[in-house]
Design a protein around this motif. Structure first.
Motif, PDB file in Angstrom:
ATOM      1  N   LYS A  19      40.897  39.970  42.071  1.00  0.00           N
ATOM      2  CA  LYS A  19      41.418  41.266  41.652  1.00  0.00           C
ATOM      3  C   LYS A  19      40.274  42.170  41.209  1.00  0.00           C
ATOM      4  CE  LYS A  19      43.095  41.777  37.640  1.00  0.00           C
ATOM      5  NZ  LYS A  19      43.892  41.747  36.410  1.00  0.00           N
ATOM      6  N   ARG A  20      39.347  41.627  40.464  1.00  0.00           N
ATOM      7  CA  ARG A  20      38.225  42.427  40.005  1.00  0.00           C
ATOM      8  C   ARG A  20      37.335  42.861  41.180  1.00  0.00           C
ATOM      9  NH1 ARG A  20      37.535  42.356  34.549  1.00  0.00           N
ATOM     10  NH2 ARG A  20      38.750  40.814  33.387  1.00  0.00           N
ATOM     11  N   ARG A  21      37.163  41.982  42.132  1.00  0.00           N
ATOM     12  CA  ARG A  21      36.362  42.338  43.311  1.00  0.00           C
ATOM     13  C   ARG A  21      37.072  43.423  44.128  1.00  0.00           C
ATOM     14  NH1 ARG A  21      35.536  37.689  44.747  1.00  0.00           N
ATOM     15  NH2 ARG A  21      37.247  37.391  46.253  1.00  0.00           N
ATOM     16  N   PHE A  22      38.388  43.313  44.284  1.00  0.00           N
ATOM     17  CA  PHE A  22      39.158  44.331  45.003  1.00  0.00           C
ATOM     18  C   PHE A  22      39.083  45.668  44.266  1.00  0.00           C
ATOM     19  CE2 PHE A  22      43.414  46.406  45.421  1.00  0.00           C
ATOM     20  CZ  PHE A  22      43.239  46.907  46.684  1.00  0.00           C
ATOM     21  N   GLU A  23      39.143  45.600  42.946  1.00  0.00           N
ATOM     22  CA  GLU A  23      39.051  46.833  42.162  1.00  0.00           C
ATOM     23  C   GLU A  23      37.677  47.466  42.317  1.00  0.00           C
ATOM     24  OE1 GLU A  23      39.750  48.285  37.519  1.00  0.00           O
ATOM     25  OE2 GLU A  23      39.645  46.139  38.030  1.00  0.00           O
ATOM     26  N   ARG A  24      36.670  46.659  42.319  1.00  0.00           N
ATOM     27  CA  ARG A  24      35.318  47.174  42.451  1.00  0.00           C
ATOM     28  C   ARG A  24      35.086  47.768  43.855  1.00  0.00           C
ATOM     29  NH1 ARG A  24      32.941  42.775  41.713  1.00  0.00           N
ATOM     30  NH2 ARG A  24      32.385  42.337  43.900  1.00  0.00           N
ATOM     31  N   ASP A  25      35.561  47.059  44.864  1.00  0.00           N
ATOM     32  CA  ASP A  25      35.393  47.556  46.231  1.00  0.00           C
ATOM     33  C   ASP A  25      36.147  48.863  46.436  1.00  0.00           C
ATOM     34  OD1 ASP A  25      33.833  45.399  46.790  1.00  0.00           O
ATOM     35  OD2 ASP A  25      35.428  44.239  47.791  1.00  0.00           O
ATOM     36  N   CYS A  26      37.281  48.965  45.821  1.00  0.00           N
ATOM     37  CA  CYS A  26      38.055  50.213  45.944  1.00  0.00           C
ATOM     38  C   CYS A  26      37.308  51.359  45.283  1.00  0.00           C
ATOM     39  CB  CYS A  26      39.443  50.059  45.334  1.00  0.00           C
ATOM     40  SG  CYS A  26      40.572  49.039  46.325  1.00  0.00           S
ATOM     41  N   GLN A  76      35.185  51.279  52.684  1.00  0.00           N
ATOM     42  CA  GLN A  76      36.637  51.219  52.873  1.00  0.00           C
ATOM     43  C   GLN A  76      37.050  49.892  53.514  1.00  0.00           C
ATOM     44  OE1 GLN A  76      37.760  54.696  55.123  1.00  0.00           O
ATOM     45  NE2 GLN A  76      37.356  56.108  53.392  1.00  0.00           N
ATOM     46  N   GLN A  77      36.209  49.441  54.465  1.00  0.00           N
ATOM     47  CA  GLN A  77      36.504  48.172  55.104  1.00  0.00           C
ATOM     48  C   GLN A  77      36.398  47.020  54.086  1.00  0.00           C
ATOM     49  OE1 GLN A  77      37.642  47.761  58.205  1.00  0.00           O
ATOM     50  NE2 GLN A  77      37.883  45.499  57.779  1.00  0.00           N
ATOM     51  N   MET A  78      35.390  47.078  53.235  1.00  0.00           N
ATOM     52  CA  MET A  78      35.241  46.060  52.220  1.00  0.00           C
ATOM     53  C   MET A  78      36.405  46.112  51.249  1.00  0.00           C
ATOM     54  SD  MET A  78      31.137  46.299  51.402  1.00  0.00           S
ATOM     55  CE  MET A  78      31.303  45.121  50.072  1.00  0.00           C
ATOM     56  N   ALA A  79      36.850  47.277  50.887  1.00  0.00           N
ATOM     57  CA  ALA A  79      37.995  47.400  49.979  1.00  0.00           C
ATOM     58  C   ALA A  79      39.238  46.871  50.643  1.00  0.00           C
ATOM     59  CB  ALA A  79      38.186  48.852  49.570  1.00  0.00           C
ATOM     60  N   SER A  80      39.349  47.129  51.959  1.00  0.00           N
ATOM     61  CA  SER A  80      40.513  46.614  52.680  1.00  0.00           C
ATOM     62  C   SER A  80      40.461  45.094  52.737  1.00  0.00           C
ATOM     63  CB  SER A  80      40.534  47.196  54.094  1.00  0.00           C
ATOM     64  OG  SER A  80      41.620  46.668  54.829  1.00  0.00           O
ATOM     65  N   ASP A  81      39.287  44.530  52.977  1.00  0.00           N
ATOM     66  CA  ASP A  81      39.169  43.058  52.984  1.00  0.00           C
ATOM     67  C   ASP A  81      39.458  42.471  51.590  1.00  0.00           C
ATOM     68  OD1 ASP A  81      38.533  43.206  55.622  1.00  0.00           O
ATOM     69  OD2 ASP A  81      36.343  43.091  55.299  1.00  0.00           O
TER      70      ASP A  81
END
Length: 621
Positions: free
Chosen positions: A144-151, A186-191
């Motif tokens: 979750k933290r990684r997704f938040e950071r990527d976003c 954006q791709q990283m956030a999507s992943d």
């Protein structure tokens, strides 16, 4: 919001595990405490049973002792039965201790180990489940933290691209680079979003399984464990009571046995045994006759004639007739011997038997004359003495014929001895029969043994049987003698009355006698000589008709004795006299020198040889 909920759930779950762990630990400690209580109760039962057995053993009658002889009494047999029942009672307490130890203590000790092991496994499983859900939560939180950071980085890259694209001063290459970077972010956030979504779904699944399956199962197992522990405690307590209940019937039988033993006591039987044990066989005394002192009594001889006779008797001590006429009571009659027996203790024997040691010879007792009625009273109040008691003191154990015992006790002892010899004879007969059979077998089967080898033993047994038969004949003769002497109860009043009539005649004829200064009896001088002679003749004839005492042995004088007082007889050292009456406990023995000359001598001055087979040896017991 999710973090708060999950933190609360984990905290609650952890707290529940801690609470359950404490509770189950307390439950195990409670079982151990109860098991220790059972162990202490077992030790108490073992100690109690041991003390009861020691108590019963302590009061058991000793073998070959007086206590074993007391078992003939019903009360003593009842007490012995009580001791045996108490021993059985102690055995039941040992059974209680054994059952408590085997059925409860050992079982609970084994169960406690199993309980500890199972509890350990359940809490280990709970800890693993808790650790697994915590690791899943950490993985979800990291995703979750990684997704938040990527976003956030993708949003910043998009804003930077838009800013570069709006700026006309920026080259097209820079704008393209910013656009590519924004697309990458954006791709990283999507992943990261996809990964987070996958991890979240997996976590929710794990969490659901953890809280709805794993943890409830673990808690259920712990609950089952605790319930089994509680049930086990209840079963142990029930067994605790059943162990006691199982022995109650047997303990009841022990108590019934004690009650039965108490009810078997028969006071009449016990007292009858005492009567039989101490019954002597002596005759009961008859009634005491009235002594009439109010009437004057006639004289048998004059004072002068009696005094002359006394002086002549002193000058000629060896004359039997003059000595016999010194006092009309010195006759061959039992009653007269008691009346004339010296009342003072005999003189002690000299320290040396030689005449030089005692120049004047031993002094006979200075007897003070007493009224004849007082002597009769002493005779009536005196207790019968057994003539052989003195022989017991001299010889230690009693004679073989038990003549030292009273007639009834002697009869019982002789009968008991006869029974014992009969048993020995029966044993010898049994041995002889067995050896005879063995000899027959040897004769029929010579290979088994030599028949002649049995003959010496058969001859020995035959000799033993013959000796025992002679022994039993001897005891049967003594028994017949005792049974013949035991007085018949129907003859007793008549014999007693005749005796007391004789005593009354003596009193009536002699109440008015006088005492001379030298201690001899005198008569009034004015009495008619013819009356005196007639009375003297009649009086002498009366006592001459009495039964003559039979010689029961002989005695040898160890010291000289002058015999100066009435009722005594002089003797020289080394002289042999006939014993006609034993010492009755007063220190005097009645002896006879010739047919008519007899009297008393100190027992300590003579050496007595009694004839046990003499017919008169037990006549005056």
């Amino acid at each position: 919001m999710v973090d708060v909920k999950m933190g609360d759930c984990w905290s609650i779950t952890k707290d529940q595990f801690d609470n359950l762990e404490k509770h189950t630990q307390w439950g195990i400690e409670f079982v151990e405490r109860y098991n220790k209580f059972v162990k202490d109760r077992t030790d108490i039962e073992i100690s109690y049973a041991k003390q009861l057995r020691n108590l019963s053993k302590k009061y058991q009658p000793k073998r070959n002792s007086k206590e074993e002889e007391e078992q003939k009494y019903t009360s003593c047999r009842a007490f012995l039965a009580v001791l045996n029942e108490m021993n059985d009672y102690a055995g039941q307490h040992e059974v209680i201790a054994e059952n408590l130890s085997g059925l409860i203590f050992a079982e609970l000790s084994r169960y406690i180990q199993e309980l500890k092991q199972e509890r350990k496994l359940h809490f280990q499983e709970g800890r693993r489940a808790q650790q697994h859900i915590e690791s899943c939560w950490k993985q979800l939180d990291a995703s979750k933290r990684r997704f938040e950071r990527d976003c956030k980085e993708a949003e910043r890259a998009q804003q930077h691209f838009e800013k570069m694209d709006a700026d006309f001063n920026v080259t097209k290459a820079d704008v393209e680079k910013a656009r590519q970077q924004a697309l990458t972010r954006q791709q990283m956030a999507s992943d990261s979003k996809g990964e987070y979504s996958s991890i979240l779904q997996n976590f929710n699944k794990e969490q659901h399984e953890h809280y709805y399956t794993n943890i409830p199962n673990i808690f259920q197992k712990i609950q089952d464990l605790d319930e089994r522990r509680i049930v086990k405690i209840g079963e142990s307590m029930k067994t605790f009571s059943e162990v006691d209940r199982q022995v109650i019937p047997i303990i009841g039988k022990c108590l019934d046995g004690i009650t039965k033993a108490a009810e078997s006591i028969d006071e009449k039987q016990d007292t009858q045994l005492v009567i039989e044990a101490f019954k002597s066989g002596f005759e009961q005394p008859g009634d005491v006759e009235f002594e009439d002192f109010s009437q004057a009594m006639k004289r048998t001889v004059s004072e002068s004639s009696l005094s002359n006779s006394r002086s002549e008797g002193k000058q000629e001590p060896k004359s039997s007739k003059s000595k016999g006429k010194l006092w009309p009571f010195i006759k061959k009659n039992k009653l007269m011997s008691l009346l004339t027996s010296p009342h003072q203790p005999p003189p002690p024997p000299p320290s040396s038997s030689s005449p030089s040691a005692v120049p004047n010879g031993p002094q006979s007792p200075k007897q003070q004359k007493e009224p004849l009625s007082q002597r009769l009273n002493e005779f009536m109040t005196s207790k019968p003495k057994i003539h052989c008691f003195r022989s017991l003191k001299r010889g230690g154990s009693g004679p073989e014929d038990f003549s030292h015992l009273p007639p009834e006790q002697r009869r019982k002892k002789l009968q008991q001895k006869i029974d014992e010899i009969n048993k020995e004879i029966q044993k010898e007969f049994d041995q002889r029969d067995a050896l005879t059979k063995m000899k027959d077998v040897y004769i029929k089967n010579p290979q088994m043994g030599d028949p002649n080898s049995v003959d010496p033993r058969l001859a020995e047994i035959g000799q033993t049987i013959e000796k025992l038969r002679q022994e039993i004949q001897k005891f049967e003769a003594w028994l017949a003698e005792v049974e013949g002497r035991l007085p018949a109860k129907t003859d007793q009043p008549r014999r007693q009355s005749e005796l007391y009539e004789l005593q009354s005649t003596v009193v009536n004829n002699c109440a008015q006698d006088r005492e001379s200064p030298d201690g001899s009896y005198t008569e009034e001088q004015n009495q008619d000589p013819q009356l005196k002679v007639a009375a003297q003749s009649e009086f002498d004839d009366e006592f001459d008709d009495e039964e003559t005492l039979v010689t029961i042995g002989t005695c040898k004088a160890m010291y000289p004795f002058e015999g100066q007082n009435e009722g005594t007889i002089a003797m020289a050292e080394g002289e042999t006299l006939s014993v006609i009456e034993e010492d009755k406990g007063d220190g005097w023995t009645r002896v006879r020198r010739s047919e008519d000359e007899e009297g008393y001598v100190p027992t300590s001055y003579v050496e007595v040889y009694l004839d046990k087979n003499a017919k008169g040896a037990m006549t005056y017991i």
